[in-house]
Write a protein that holds these residues in place. Structure first.
Motif, PDB file in Angstrom:
ATOM      1  N   ALA A 135       0.834  -1.213   0.000  1.00 49.79           N
ATOM      2  CA  ALA A 135       0.000   0.000   0.000  1.00 49.79           C
ATOM      3  C   ALA A 135       0.862   1.254   0.000  1.00 49.79           C
ATOM      4  O   ALA A 135       0.588   2.225  -0.711  1.00 49.79           O
ATOM      5  CB  ALA A 135      -0.935  -0.001   1.203  1.00 49.79           C
ATOM      6  N   SER A 136       1.919   1.231   0.806  1.00 46.42           N
ATOM      7  CA  SER A 136       2.809   2.389   0.879  1.00 46.42           C
ATOM      8  C   SER A 136       3.468   2.656  -0.469  1.00 46.42           C
ATOM      9  O   SER A 136       3.564   3.812  -0.912  1.00 46.42           O
ATOM     10  CB  SER A 136       3.871   2.141   1.949  1.00 46.42           C
ATOM     11  N   TYR A 137       3.912   1.607  -1.134  1.00 50.68           N
ATOM     12  CA  TYR A 137       4.588   1.784  -2.413  1.00 50.68           C
ATOM     13  C   TYR A 137       3.609   2.245  -3.501  1.00 50.68           C
ATOM     14  O   TYR A 137       3.961   3.058  -4.363  1.00 50.68           O
ATOM     15  CB  TYR A 137       5.277   0.488  -2.834  1.00 50.68           C
ATOM     16  N   LEU A 138       2.389   1.726  -3.463  1.00 49.25           N
ATOM     17  CA  LEU A 138       1.368   2.201  -4.409  1.00 49.25           C
ATOM     18  C   LEU A 138       1.079   3.679  -4.176  1.00 49.25           C
ATOM     19  O   LEU A 138       0.939   4.462  -5.127  1.00 49.25           O
ATOM     20  CB  LEU A 138       0.085   1.385  -4.235  1.00 49.25           C
ATOM     21  N   ASN A 139       0.991   4.064  -2.913  1.00 49.74           N
ATOM     22  CA  ASN A 139       0.769   5.467  -2.579  1.00 49.74           C
ATOM     23  C   ASN A 139       1.897   6.343  -3.116  1.00 49.74           C
ATOM     24  O   ASN A 139       1.660   7.407  -3.697  1.00 49.74           O
ATOM     25  CB  ASN A 139       0.672   5.611  -1.063  1.00 49.74           C
ATOM     26  N   ASN A 140       3.135   5.877  -2.942  1.00 48.72           N
ATOM     27  CA  ASN A 140       4.280   6.634  -3.450  1.00 48.72           C
ATOM     28  C   ASN A 140       4.219   6.778  -4.963  1.00 48.72           C
ATOM     29  O   ASN A 140       4.504   7.850  -5.517  1.00 48.72           O
ATOM     30  CB  ASN A 140       5.587   5.949  -3.053  1.00 48.72           C
ATOM     31  N   LEU A 141       3.876   5.686  -5.645  1.00 50.62           N
ATOM     32  CA  LEU A 141       3.786   5.752  -7.099  1.00 50.62           C
ATOM     33  C   LEU A 141       2.718   6.742  -7.528  1.00 50.62           C
ATOM     34  O   LEU A 141       2.919   7.539  -8.463  1.00 50.62           O
ATOM     35  CB  LEU A 141       3.485   4.362  -7.672  1.00 50.62           C
ATOM     36  N   GLY A 142       1.586   6.729  -6.835  1.00 50.05           N
ATOM     37  CA  GLY A 142       0.531   7.706  -7.144  1.00 50.05           C
ATOM     38  C   GLY A 142       1.006   9.133  -6.976  1.00 50.05           C
ATOM     39  O   GLY A 142       0.704  10.011  -7.789  1.00 50.05           O
ATOM     40  N   GLY A 147       1.435  17.522 -17.805  1.00 48.51           N
ATOM     41  CA  GLY A 147       0.049  17.524 -18.265  1.00 48.51           C
ATOM     42  C   GLY A 147      -0.426  16.212 -18.844  1.00 48.51           C
ATOM     43  O   GLY A 147      -1.494  16.159 -19.453  1.00 48.51           O
ATOM     44  N   SER A 148       0.310  15.115 -18.651  1.00 45.26           N
ATOM     45  CA  SER A 148      -0.085  13.827 -19.226  1.00 45.26           C
ATOM     46  C   SER A 148      -1.281  13.254 -18.486  1.00 45.26           C
ATOM     47  O   SER A 148      -1.196  12.894 -17.314  1.00 45.26           O
ATOM     48  CB  SER A 148       1.084  12.834 -19.154  1.00 45.26           C
ATOM     49  N   ILE A 149      -2.426  13.120 -19.166  1.00 44.69           N
ATOM     50  CA  ILE A 149      -3.631  12.594 -18.530  1.00 44.69           C
ATOM     51  C   ILE A 149      -3.462  11.125 -18.168  1.00 44.69           C
ATOM     52  O   ILE A 149      -4.072  10.632 -17.214  1.00 44.69           O
ATOM     53  CB  ILE A 149      -4.859  12.805 -19.446  1.00 44.69           C
ATOM     54  N   ASP A 150      -2.625  10.396 -18.909  1.00 44.32           N
ATOM     55  CA  ASP A 150      -2.355   8.996 -18.559  1.00 44.32           C
ATOM     56  C   ASP A 150      -1.723   8.916 -17.170  1.00 44.32           C
ATOM     57  O   ASP A 150      -2.091   8.071 -16.345  1.00 44.32           O
ATOM     58  CB  ASP A 150      -1.413   8.350 -19.585  1.00 44.32           C
ATOM     59  N   ASP A 151      -0.750   9.785 -16.906  1.00 44.31           N
ATOM     60  CA  ASP A 151      -0.134   9.820 -15.577  1.00 44.31           C
ATOM     61  C   ASP A 151      -1.182  10.097 -14.503  1.00 44.31           C
ATOM     62  O   ASP A 151      -1.188   9.475 -13.439  1.00 44.31           O
ATOM     63  CB  ASP A 151       0.953  10.900 -15.523  1.00 44.31           C
ATOM     64  N   LEU A 152      -2.084  11.023 -14.778  1.00 43.77           N
ATOM     65  CA  LEU A 152      -3.070  11.407 -13.766  1.00 43.77           C
ATOM     66  C   LEU A 152      -4.063  10.282 -13.496  1.00 43.77           C
ATOM     67  O   LEU A 152      -4.375   9.971 -12.342  1.00 43.77           O
ATOM     68  CB  LEU A 152      -3.804  12.674 -14.207  1.00 43.77           C
ATOM     69  N   ASN A 153      -4.576   9.661 -14.559  1.00 41.84           N
ATOM     70  CA  ASN A 153      -5.529   8.563 -14.365  1.00 41.84           C
ATOM     71  C   ASN A 153      -4.901   7.417 -13.575  1.00 41.84           C
ATOM     72  O   ASN A 153      -5.514   6.830 -12.690  1.00 41.84           O
ATOM     73  CB  ASN A 153      -6.030   8.053 -15.716  1.00 41.84           C
ATOM     74  N   ARG A 154      -3.666   7.092 -13.899  1.00 36.52           N
ATOM     75  CA  ARG A 154      -3.005   6.009 -13.191  1.00 36.52           C
ATOM     76  C   ARG A 154      -2.673   6.402 -11.757  1.00 36.52           C
ATOM     77  O   ARG A 154      -2.672   5.565 -10.866  1.00 36.52           O
ATOM     78  CB  ARG A 154      -1.760   5.580 -13.962  1.00 36.52           C
ATOM     79  N   ALA A 155      -2.398   7.670 -11.538  1.00 43.46           N
ATOM     80  CA  ALA A 155      -2.181   8.147 -10.169  1.00 43.46           C
ATOM     81  C   ALA A 155      -3.436   7.946  -9.335  1.00 43.46           C
ATOM     82  O   ALA A 155      -3.372   7.514  -8.171  1.00 43.46           O
ATOM     83  CB  ALA A 155      -1.775   9.623 -10.179  1.00 43.46           C
ATOM     84  N   VAL A 156      -4.599   8.267  -9.885  1.00 47.03           N
ATOM     85  CA  VAL A 156      -5.863   8.041  -9.180  1.00 47.03           C
ATOM     86  C   VAL A 156      -6.047   6.559  -8.878  1.00 47.03           C
ATOM     87  O   VAL A 156      -6.392   6.162  -7.757  1.00 47.03           O
ATOM     88  CB  VAL A 156      -7.054   8.573 -10.015  1.00 47.03           C
ATOM     89  N   ASP A 157      -5.782   5.719  -9.884  1.00 48.24           N
ATOM     90  CA  ASP A 157      -6.012   4.277  -9.725  1.00 48.24           C
ATOM     91  C   ASP A 157      -5.112   3.675  -8.641  1.00 48.24           C
ATOM     92  O   ASP A 157      -5.575   2.951  -7.753  1.00 48.24           O
ATOM     93  CB  ASP A 157      -5.770   3.552 -11.050  1.00 48.24           C
ATOM     94  N   VAL A 158      -3.814   3.941  -8.709  1.00 50.15           N
ATOM     95  CA  VAL A 158      -2.906   3.291  -7.757  1.00 50.15           C
ATOM     96  C   VAL A 158      -3.081   3.841  -6.352  1.00 50.15           C
ATOM     97  O   VAL A 158      -2.920   3.104  -5.372  1.00 50.15           O
ATOM     98  CB  VAL A 158      -1.428   3.395  -8.216  1.00 50.15           C
TER      99      VAL A 158
END
Length: 1149
Positions: A433-440, A451-462
């Motif tokens: 969980a901690s590592y997923l949070n860091n990645l987000g 401004g990459s929307i892919d980065d943002l969507n994946r940040a929300v997911d992880v």
């Protein structure tokens, strides 16, 4: 002699079963040495007697003694010798002693056979384990486990030494788990150590040692599985071990240290401040009790540093933090370079340094944190279970340094290493969980930069995955909720989804509620809650949200110490909400306080900090608001100064710097300081390519560029007012267009088939994006090298003045620039460039006319005559007159012009402007033929591309698509003349020397045939998307599930075999209704152009289905009669539109 030998044998056995770390071992070895010496002396005497052949009576007496057990004595000698060397190593740390001890012991085992006793096997296991700890060889560790297991198996169940061997086996298995992460080893270690405790009497002196080891195994299993029962048992049994250990016992320090560890771990799990204070106290006691030269001192210092750092995180005590840094540094210094624990201590030292940077803002601490953590990672084996955590820490400090310095290299590297962490960690690992949070966090930060929307969507997911994987009562859950709120709120800012915003408010509220009042992170979470409440006010107008945003941000500021590096951000946020509340309520107190706190935010921020520009922007805006309210000249001057200082913050994101330059330029123009304003805007335009880098997808580029709409036209207008020549002003327009359009030619498509992320694979999407970033960097380096070559100094730069004029030979080019300062037409002819001011043209009027056109299209009642007359009066007539086209053409020798409109003018039909009354020739159609281009550079590029490809054979396929009926259309789904239109062209194909091709009416089949066609003719519906123009599409049968979008067409890359003509007989194929992207040619026509088509014909609005057949027929008949040339396309379309001029269907090419 026999009795003495038996004494030696018994003494050797006594020593063999004595653990190496036993306090009485030295005395027992000394006794064995004395008996062995006596036995050796007597044996030597007997040998001398035998050598001198004394009497038979002597020989007979010797023969009567039992046979000497030579092999057993040798094995015991070897075992004793090895034990002495191992003991020497423990006292001196001399590694050669230990290696020799192992060698001798192995030699003894090879010779011993049946003489090998369990104690010898256990001792060899201990020596091999020590050798592993010193050198890190996994082979030593595996052998240690094996021989210790053999010792256990060789010992009877009721033997008093069995408990010791079981304890040793548990130690070996636990050590191997630490190296390999094998859960089987860990479970077995717990079991055998528990057996050792159970087999030991309550009053046995070794019971405390076994209890301590049992606690270690239980605590380690908690770390792996998260079982709170294991952790509670670890605290309990270790506490018992300490209680049973005398005050002066040499192992008391180690057991205290272990107790401190488990108490600290339980604090991490439960948040109990009592556990935390107790762990600091007992670890302090350990350090005080251990000698300076003790080999374990480094470990205890490291532990103390960890505990102090944790307490700082809970209480914010700077004294705890400074001491944590000091003692962890001492731990590193006291550890040999090749010691396997050195990497762990370096990692912890990096943590402490990074924490101190967070508290004090010292860049030296942050740089050292990056350096030492990088060294820790390098010294950690690839398969080491702690490698993931150390990579995660490295990613954290790199990300923090990006926040401080703005280095994009640090940012990309932090995402890469954090991705590696998540990929390497098991699904059920408690730290996942901690590592997923860091990645987000890292992905969210990179979105903010690129401004990459892919980065943002994946940040929300992880980050959502991190929250779901964390127990409700876990102390870190509040942090993950806070971060989840940040990601959701950021996505609202990007997409406008009110659901995301409401969730951001809710989860951040939960984060605040779950954070203790005295927690040092509470202020940050309150500030974030204020941000989302204030944002929701902007969206809904709820004054309750706004008041609460002010209140909670105020609390955040009050809770933050004066020297805290985050205080500036909270002050700036508070200033924003106060300023907004002034706008809602008119309270001058709110406005004055907004100025004060925002000014404090600027003063508290280092000159080179990337956030300083944003704070200066906020200060300038707030001062401007107060100037409008009070007229204070001091506020006016401070506002300009704030914007200029912000522009000079070179570490700030380029988009913010451009915004500041634009704001400063507006003020300078109000003072008629045209030259200074012009210079500022020219520099800002040169930053545009960094706002919209090549590695972003096109949708992201659109969003990033939306804030720069009109910048180039503004720069051109102010350049003219500054007295600069028209060619210079025109080059500013071209500079902006160059980076927007030619760069798109150089892009490579990136598969974005999904924006979701699987729970076990997080890096599959990152690899192509990483390659694009790396390619982008290499591209920039390559361009720089090319420009150093002779004749290539302007490679990928806007065209020079002579190149621009050459592009107007033979047909003049008209660039219409729209700005609030002045509106001009740049008239480019083969021998000159002029600027014709258009006083009747204003931004406000264009906005009004474009909106009227949009509404009339939407309602289906198109009233276009007033618009065409206005375009004629204020734009077309003065331009054509200046170019000498003052009357109608009577000899069919039509001149041609190229229109390049900017901004919202690209939505208006300049080619159709005119007074459409009976007998009138006051129209563009009566004076010139019209063509459109996106920029002069694009026009030049297209002609050069044709020259390069002219010698290559071209396809003779005509790709014909007729959508008579479009599924899932709410209206006009039937186009009765679409089939007739395509059949007409099919009949003309033989005379055009074309072969008709009719594909399946699905996107994939159409795209496949586009790669081998010369002409593409589409008769059907098109759909414009004003929110995301790149998602405008042609409607095929699968348009609902798999639409053929402008973005996909643009990325088709047909330049290798460029088609000649795309005829889009569909509504809105040339329309871009996104006001924020008015400067961008993001529609289906431009998409086909960028894909490689030389000519594209499209429409600005809905047209008559029947008239489309007539227009197409006239065009293709002209191509048949005059040949498939550029001029024939232009003449054919012009001729067709003139035929239909009274029908009101205006066609745009």
């Amino acid at each position: 002699m026999g009795h003495l030998e038996r004494a030696v044998q018994q003494a050797a056995g006594w020593v063999a079963v004595t653990p190496i770390d036993h306090s009485d071992r030295t005395r027992r070895i000394h006794i064995l040495d004395m008996i062995s010496a006596w036995e050796y002396q007597i044996r030597s005497t007997l040998e001398d007697i035998e050598a001198t052949n004394l009497g038979d009576d002597v020989s007979q007496r010797i023969d009567q003694e039992p046979a000497v057990d030579e092999i057993g004595i040798q094995i015991r000698h070897l075992s004793n010798q090895a034990a002495r060397l191992a003991g020497s190593y423990q006292q001196t740390g001399h590694f050669e002693d230990l290696k020799e001890a192992v060698r001798i012991m192995e030699q003894g085992l090879e010779r011993g056979g049946a003489y090998i006793e369990p104690g010898m096997l256990s001792n060899l296991g201990a020596m091999l384990s020590m050798q592993f700890k010193r050198a890190g060889s996994i082979d030593d560790l595996n052998r240690a486990v094996d021989v210790t297991s053999m010792a256990v198996d060789a010992t009877p169940q009721d033997h008093p030494d069995r408990a010791g061997y079981l304890n040793n086996l548990g130690n070996r298995l636990g050590t191997r788990f630490g190296r390999t992460g094998s859960i089987d080893d860990l479970n077995r270690a717990v079991d055998v150590t528990s057996m050792a405790v159970d087999a030991t009497p309550q009053d046995h002196p070794d019971r405390a040692s076994y209890l301590n080891n049992f606690g270690i195994r239980l605590g380690t299993r908690f770390d792996r599985t998260g079982s709170i029962d294991d952790l509670n048992r670890a605290v309990d049994v270790t506490s018992i071990a300490v209680d049973f250990t005398p005050q002066d016992h040499p192992n008391r320090a180690g057991r205290l240290s272990n107790l401190g560890n488990w108490l600290g771990t339980r604090f991490d799990r439960t948040g109990s401040i009592d556990d935390l204070n107790r762990t600091v106290d007992v670890t302090n006691m350990v350090v005080d009790a251990i000698p300076q030269d003790h080999p374990d001192r480094a470990s205890y210092l490291n532990n103390l540093g960890n505990k102090l750092g944790i307490r700082f995180g809970r209480t914010g005590s700077i004294d705890d933090l400074n001491r944590a840094v000091d003692v962890t540094s001492m731990a590193v210094d006291a550890t040999p370079q090749d010691h396997p624990d050195r990497a762990s201590y370096l990692n912890n030292f990096g943590i402490r340094l990074g924490m101190r940077f967070d508290r004090t803002g010292s860049i030296d601490d942050l740089n050292r944190a990056v350096d030492v953590t990088s060294i820790a990672v390098d010294f950690t084996p690839q398969d080491h279970p702690d490698r993931a955590g150390r990579l995660s820490n490295l990613g954290n400090w790199l990300g923090t340094r990006f926040d401080r310095t703005g280095s994009i290299d640090d940012l990309n590297r932090t995402v890469d290493v954090t991705n590696m962490v998540v990929d390497a960690i098991p699904q059920d690992h408690p730290d996942r969980a901690s590592y997923l949070n860091n990645l987000g966090n890292k992905l969210g930060i990179r979105f903010g930069r690129t401004g990459s929307i892919d980065d943002l969507n994946r940040a929300v997911d992880v980050t959502n995955m991190a929250v779901d994987a964390t127990p409700q009562d876990h102390p870190d859950r509040a942090s993950y909720l806070n971060n989840f709120g940040i990601r959701l709120g950021t996505r609202f800012d990007r997409t406008g989804s009110i659901d995301d915003l409401n969730r951001a408010v809710d989860v951040t509220n939960m984060a605040v509620d779950a954070t203790p009042q005295d927690h040092p992170d509470r202020a940050g979470r309150l500030s974030n809650l204020g941000n989302w409440l204030g944002t929701r006010f902007d969206r809904t107008g709820s004054i309750d949200d706004l008041n609460r945003a002010v209140d909670v941000t105020n609390i955040a500021v009050d809770a933050t110490s004066q020297d805290h590096p985050d205080r500036a951000g909270y002050l700036s946020n508070l200033g924003s909400w106060l300023g907004i509340r002034f706008g809602r309520t008119g309270s001058i107190n709110d406005l004055n306080r907004a100025v004060d706190v925002t000014s404090m935010a600027v003063d508290a921020t280092p000159q080179d900090h990337p956030d300083r520009a944003g704070y200066l922007n906020n200060l300038g805006n707030t001062l401007g608001t107060r100037f409008d309210r009070t007229g204070s000249i001091d506020d006016f001057n401070r506002r300009l100064s704030s914007y200029k200082k912000g522009w000079s913050c070179h570490t700030a994101p380029p988009s913010i710097r451009i915004r500041l330059a634009r704001a400063a330029a507006k003020i300078l123009t109000s003072q008629r300081k045209w030259d200074e304003s012009s210079q500022l805007l020219e520099k800002a335009i040169k930053l545009l390519p960094t706002v919209s880098p090549r590695f972003l997808n096109h949708t992201d580029k659109q969003h990033m560029l939306a804030g720069s709409t009109g910048l180039a036209s503004m720069a051109a207008a102010i350049a003219l007012n500054a007295g600069k020549n028209p060619s210079h002003a025109l080059q500013l327009l071209e500079l902006a267009d160059e980076f927007i359009f030619l760069r798109d030619e150089l892009d490579s498509p990136l598969d974005r088939s999904t924006s979701t992320i699987s729970s076990d694979i997080t890096s599959s999407w990152e690899s192509p994006a990483k390659r694009r970033r790396e390619a982008d960097q290499k591209f920039g380096e390559l361009v720089a090298r090319i420009r150093t070559q002779s004749g290539f100094n302007r490679f990928l730069l806007p065209p020079a003045e002579d190149e621009i004029m050459a592009a107007a030979d033979p047909d003049p080019i008209i660039i219409v620039s729209l700005s609030s300062y002045r509106c001009d037409a740049f008239l480019v002819e083969r021998d000159r460039i002029r600027a014709l001011e258009l006083p009747g043209l204003t931004v406000e009027e264009v906005q009004k006319r474009a909106e009227e056109l949009r509404l009339s299209r939407a309602s289906g009642s198109l009233h276009i005559t007033p618009l065409l007359e206005w375009l004629w009066d204020v734009i077309a007539r003065p331009i054509l007159g200046a170019l000498g086209f003052k009357g109608s053409v009577s000899n069919n020798n039509w001149p041609r012009v190229w229109w390049i409109p900017t901004g919202l003018l690209s939505q208006l039909p300049l080619h159709a402007a005119g007074q459409y009354v009976q007998g009138s020739t006051e129209t563009v159609l009566d004076r010139v033929m019209s063509s459109y281009a996106s920029s002069v550079k694009a026009l030049i590029h297209g002609r050069r591309h044709l020259i390069r490809r002219s010698a290559e054979p071209s396809s003779d396929n005509a790709l014909l698509v007729a959508m008579r009926e479009t599924p899932d259309m709410s209206a006009n789904r039937i186009l009765p003349f679409a089939i007739e239109e395509v059949e007409m062209l099919e009949k003309l194909c033989p005379s055009l020397q074309l072969r008709p091709v009719t594909p399946m009416l699905h996107k994939d089949d159409v795209l496949q045939h586009l790669r081998s066609c010369r002409i593409f003719h589409f008769a059907g519906h098109g759909q414009s998307n004003p929110e995301e123009p790149s998602q405008s599409c042609l409607l095929l049968e699968d348009w609902k599930t798999n639409p053929l979008t402008a973005g996909e067409l643009r990325e088709s890359r047909l330049q290798e075999n460029p088609p000649f003509l795309a005829y889009l007989s569909a509504c809105s194929t040339g329309a871009n209704e996104a006001v924020k992207l008015a400067d961008e040619g993001i529609h289906l026509v431009s998409a086909f152009q960028l894909a490689g088509f030389r000519h594209v014909i499209g429409t600005l609005w809905e047209v008559s289905d029947k008239h489309c057949v007539d227009v197409a027929r006239v065009l293709y008949e002209t191509l048949r009669d005059e040949g498939m040339t550029d001029a024939a396309v232009c003449r054919g379309l012009h001729r067709a539109v003139r035929v239909l001029r009274r029908g009101g269907s205006m066609i745009k090419r």
